[in-house]
Design an enzyme around this catalytic site. Structure first.
Site, PDB file in Angstrom:
ATOM      1  N   ASP A 115       5.189   6.362  12.623  1.00  0.00           N
ATOM      2  CA  ASP A 115       4.341   5.716  11.636  1.00  0.00           C
ATOM      3  C   ASP A 115       3.610   6.753  10.784  1.00  0.00           C
ATOM      4  OD1 ASP A 115       3.070   3.102  10.780  1.00  0.00           O
ATOM      5  OD2 ASP A 115       1.273   4.189  11.407  1.00  0.00           O
ATOM      6  N   GLU A 136       8.375   7.326   8.818  1.00  0.00           N
ATOM      7  CA  GLU A 136       7.930   6.522   7.688  1.00  0.00           C
ATOM      8  C   GLU A 136       7.406   7.494   6.634  1.00  0.00           C
ATOM      9  OE1 GLU A 136       5.052   2.683   6.848  1.00  0.00           O
ATOM     10  OE2 GLU A 136       4.402   4.201   8.280  1.00  0.00           O
TER      11      GLU A 136
END
Length: 531
Positions: free
Chosen positions: A203, A257
């Site tokens: 993330d 990401e």
């Protein structure tokens, strides 16, 4: 491109299916999806021809941001089950010939994580330097904004100092310049890898390194802060260290990401020779028609240009992801397709074809395989997302825009569209839960759009995905073949070739409502003629 110029890896040949556990399947009737619910539905996923499941955060969390605020990295969220349930799920995935990757959320923690509980006690606490603090007597350190509205700095009453949070106030950013933080993160990674997971989706990983001088941001930078927050001074050193310290002993895949990473910067993250990440999620496609929370227009030539550009950007030594939706984006068929009932099925099949024939590892999101659509939100109260509420405060509450204008855009752009419960059948709450009320409303179209209906139809979207995953597995050119756009300027036709050692495949997808004629070379064999 010739066979052999790109190294073969299992994760390049894989098809990945993302599960958002809160919304997938509820096994105990409390209205919230859970790990046993996923286990009970694994045959559905395996039946698609999927190789890898990506499980969105399943860790203990107070849920300020639906699990992306982690309180304990080694404990399963109570709503989702127990560690025994996780172990059973992992065993079930492996028994069906699939692998599991999990989220790694280490730019920030929850403010309820024990590290932060200790860090905020006093300036002299040993954990103080686990987070990024600045002297409160000096005022706001800079004008950095939070993605969820307001300042990225929050004054803490315990000491009067400010801590940094690029996201919600309950998500303080970790201080990766502290070697103890990095080693604790690597130990967490080793814990899950030793359990048998096959990698991580990382993330907002480009944000972990900060320019801790925190210079003031310009007006242009404030409009796109992700390009300031990404690519800090030590990002590549930290990712290389992570590879050696935590990942190298295991046969795993890593996908980052890459919010804020440009084309030119992409090879620095994914070139195999550098030893950082295997692939990254670029946002260029899914944010093609976005200006923050606003919806803008897009054209097919613009979309095609992005695919061609991203393919060139990673070069021979890198690898791409291919995705059209996930838990942070609206439903793919409503976004890039046509969710009018007369065209929804054909449109969803067209998008599936695009997803599974581009060069890169394809990522499906739960519900793509049955063509789930955007939810008909009407008012602010209908949304669950903390991001929506922060943006409302920044825009509507301040009088910058009207409520009507703001909601009109969110009906097309909100990530809450992807978080409505999975639609399994036409029974109450779409078979997602036996509870009187699910945690989030089920889309009212579940009576006609559901898994049971698709499985009963040999021409369904689900069956089309099955055909495509089998075709991708049978045709190496669809994985490793060179990519070339054959008609980049056509306003409705997306036609491209994939070529590998004498095998030449042409993909043609009609993005319009009207039929198109296509001239094919003599002797062409039609592999799949589905619309």
């Amino acid at each position: 491109m010739q066979e052999g110029t790109i190294a073969r890896r299992w994760w390049k040949e894989a098809v990945v299916y993302q599960i958002y556990p809160r919304s997938f399947a509820d096994s105990n009737g409390d209205g919230v999806g859970d790990l046993p619910g996923i286990l009970a539905r694994l045959d559905h996923v395996a039946g698609l021809g999927v190789d890898v499941i990506w499980l969105s955060p399943h860790f203990d969390s107070p849920n300020a941001d639906n699990g992306y605020d982690i309180r304990d990295y080694r404990t399963v969220m109570a709503e989702f089950g127990t560690m025994a349930d996780f172990d059973a799920l992992l065993a079930g995935i492996k028994a069906r010939g699939m692998r599991l990757i999990i989220d790694l959320v280490v730019n920030h923690t929850s403010d309820e994580h024990q590290w932060f509980v200790e860090s905020r006690r006093s300036r002299s606490d040993p954990k103080r330097n686990y987070y990024i603090w600045r002297d409160g007597a000096q005022g706001l350190p800079n004008n950095a904004p939070s993605f969820f509205g307001g300042s990225a700095w929050e004054r803490d009453p315990a000491t009067g100092d400010y801590y940094l949070h690029y996201f919600a106030k309950k998500q303080p950013d970790l201080n990766w310049d502290n070697p103890a933080v990095r080693e604790d993160v690597y130990e967490i990674m080793r814990f899950w890898l030793d359990k048998g997971v096959s990698g991580f989706r990382m993330d907002v990983i480009p944000f972990i390194s900060k320019d801790q001088g925190f210079p003031a941001m310009t007006e242009a930078e404030l409009r796109a802060p992700e390009f300031v927050y990404a690519n800090g001074p030590h990002i590549h050193a930290y990712l290389q260290e992570m590879r050696g310290a935590a990942l190298a002993p295991y046969d795993v895949m890593t996908v980052g990401e890459a919010f804020g990473v440009t084309d030119a910067q992409a090879p620095l993250f994914v070139d195999a020779a550098r030893g950082e990440l295997d692939m990254i999620f670029h946002f260029d496609v899914v944010r093609l028609d976005r200006d923050g929370w606003r919806k803008t227009d897009w054209t097919l030539p613009a979309l095609k240009a992005i695919y061609a550009r991203l393919d060139r950007a990673v070069g021979q030594g890198g690898w791409n992801t291919v995705f059209l939706g996930n838990h942070d984006n609206p439903r793919a068929v409503s976004h890039f397709g046509d969710d009018d009932p007369a065209f929804r099925v054909a449109s969803a099949k067209a998008l599936a074809t695009l997803l599974l024939t581009q060069r890169g590892t394809p990522f499906l999101y739960q519900g793509d395989e049955i063509g789930m659509t955007n939810y008909p939100f009407l008012a602010l109260e209908d949304f669950d997302d903390v991001e929506v509420r922060g943006q409302w405060q920044d825009n509507v509450a301040t009088g910058k825009v009207s409520a009507a204008e703001f909601l009109a855009h969110l009906r097309q752009t909100s990530r809450d569209h992807s978080r409505t419960p999975m639609q399994w059948d036409a029974t109450p709450h779409a078979g997602f839960t036996a509870a009187a009320k699910p945690w989030f409303p089920v889309h009212p179209d579940f009576g006609s759009i559901n898994v049971a209906a698709d499985l009963a139809d040999p021409g369904s979207i689900y069956r089309h995905y099955q055909t495509l995953t089998a075709l991708r597995r049978a045709e190496p050119a669809l994985v490793y073949g060179a990519y070339r756009d054959l008609d980049p300027d056509h306003p409705a036709l997306f036609s491209y070739s994939r070529a590998l050692d004498g095998d030449h495949l042409q993909v043609a997808i009609n993005f319009g409502r009207d039929p198109l004629a296509l001239d094919l070379p003599p002797g062409t064999t039609l592999l799949n003629g589905s619309r």
